[in-house]
Design an enzyme around this catalytic site. Sequence first.
Site, PDB file in Angstrom:
ATOM      1  N   ARG A 143      -2.769   2.352  -0.960  1.00  0.00           N
ATOM      2  CA  ARG A 143      -2.260   2.761   0.351  1.00  0.00           C
ATOM      3  C   ARG A 143      -1.680   1.575   1.132  1.00  0.00           C
ATOM      4  O   ARG A 143      -1.790   1.496   2.346  1.00  0.00           O
ATOM      5  CB  ARG A 143      -3.346   3.473   1.165  1.00  0.00           C
ATOM      6  CG  ARG A 143      -3.920   4.704   0.483  1.00  0.00           C
ATOM      7  CD  ARG A 143      -2.875   5.772   0.217  1.00  0.00           C
ATOM      8  NE  ARG A 143      -3.441   6.883  -0.530  1.00  0.00           N
ATOM      9  CZ  ARG A 143      -3.326   7.058  -1.856  1.00  0.00           C
ATOM     10  NH1 ARG A 143      -2.659   6.180  -2.579  1.00  0.00           N
ATOM     11  NH2 ARG A 143      -3.855   8.102  -2.448  1.00  0.00           N
ATOM     12  N   SER A 191      -5.103  13.688   3.960  1.00  0.00           N
ATOM     13  CA  SER A 191      -6.380  13.028   3.742  1.00  0.00           C
ATOM     14  C   SER A 191      -6.622  12.015   4.860  1.00  0.00           C
ATOM     15  O   SER A 191      -5.827  11.114   5.076  1.00  0.00           O
ATOM     16  CB  SER A 191      -6.370  12.335   2.377  1.00  0.00           C
ATOM     17  OG  SER A 191      -7.616  11.751   2.119  1.00  0.00           O
ATOM     18  N   GLU A 219      -7.128   6.604   6.478  1.00  0.00           N
ATOM     19  CA  GLU A 219      -5.912   6.529   5.672  1.00  0.00           C
ATOM     20  C   GLU A 219      -4.712   6.906   6.529  1.00  0.00           C
ATOM     21  O   GLU A 219      -3.618   6.378   6.360  1.00  0.00           O
ATOM     22  CB  GLU A 219      -6.007   7.466   4.468  1.00  0.00           C
ATOM     23  CG  GLU A 219      -4.765   7.485   3.597  1.00  0.00           C
ATOM     24  CD  GLU A 219      -4.934   8.311   2.345  1.00  0.00           C
ATOM     25  OE1 GLU A 219      -3.986   9.034   1.991  1.00  0.00           O
ATOM     26  OE2 GLU A 219      -6.010   8.234   1.719  1.00  0.00           O
TER      27      GLU A 219
END
Length: 298
Positions: free
Chosen positions: A171, A221, A291
């Site tokens: 990420r 998410s 995230e």
Amino acid sequence: MAIDLIQAFPAIKVLKDEPLKNYTHTKIGGPADWLVFPHSIEETKQIVDFARENGLALTVLGNSSNLLIKDGGLRGIVVMMTELTGLSVDGETVTALAGSLTIDTAEFAFVHGLTGLEWAAGIPGSIGGAVYMNAGAYGGETSDVLATVDVLSRDGEFKTYTLAEAQLAYRDSIMQHTHDVILAATFQLQVGDKVVIREQMDDFNARRAAKQPLELPSAGSTFKRPEGHFAGKLIMDAGLQGFRAGGAEVSRKHAGFVVNIDHATAQDFLDVIKHVQEVVAQKDHVLLEPEVRIMGED
């Protein structure tokens, strides 16, 4: 004299004091001072140059799927890349402009009998966001197939990064640190069996629909995967599914998602995130990192 982007860019769609909740997947977000929709790389460069020359803050957004914009909104210029779209194929490589949808890019690869992007078939973001965040799902991620990424620096310089230079990690990417504007990405794929590709894409989409709360607004998410754990399981085991603050709630369908169930504000989302972090830290001694990108003013 006050700066007027509508006059400065008469050929480009420009909106003043535009609520960003109209564009985010959470249906949350305060106003942008100026919201600009470039259609080309050249228009994008004009906007980046204008912001720099006039000392204006510049924020670049894509399909705004893994994003939480605070209720105070964003100052300066917000560049919405959703109109900068286009897909092309050259042998076993596919090039996508930054605003192209990840889903459309995966479908384009399938049509041309190329494998490697099946995991992206249901990801709702844009290619720029996928590269910026090194998006991934079902065992695949952007770094597996990225060949090069074309960017524009905040100083107005065009550059092309190789995969190694883009420094994609979990990420993360170099663009998160240089703040380069992603313009396009080229993916190295392989010739595959279209029947197998289609079956895998359909399987991933069916699993996503069965397990994820796609029927409610969310930022996808919410938390990164903590080492040695799964965020959703930690949250579920802590009994937090259904925990609610204002109009935001930990999804009862998938504990890894915070959903907007009743006109939630960004503060509602942040309150849920904070509570989940505190409970899981106390119970399991694991720090859950968001995230979802959080930006804007309170």
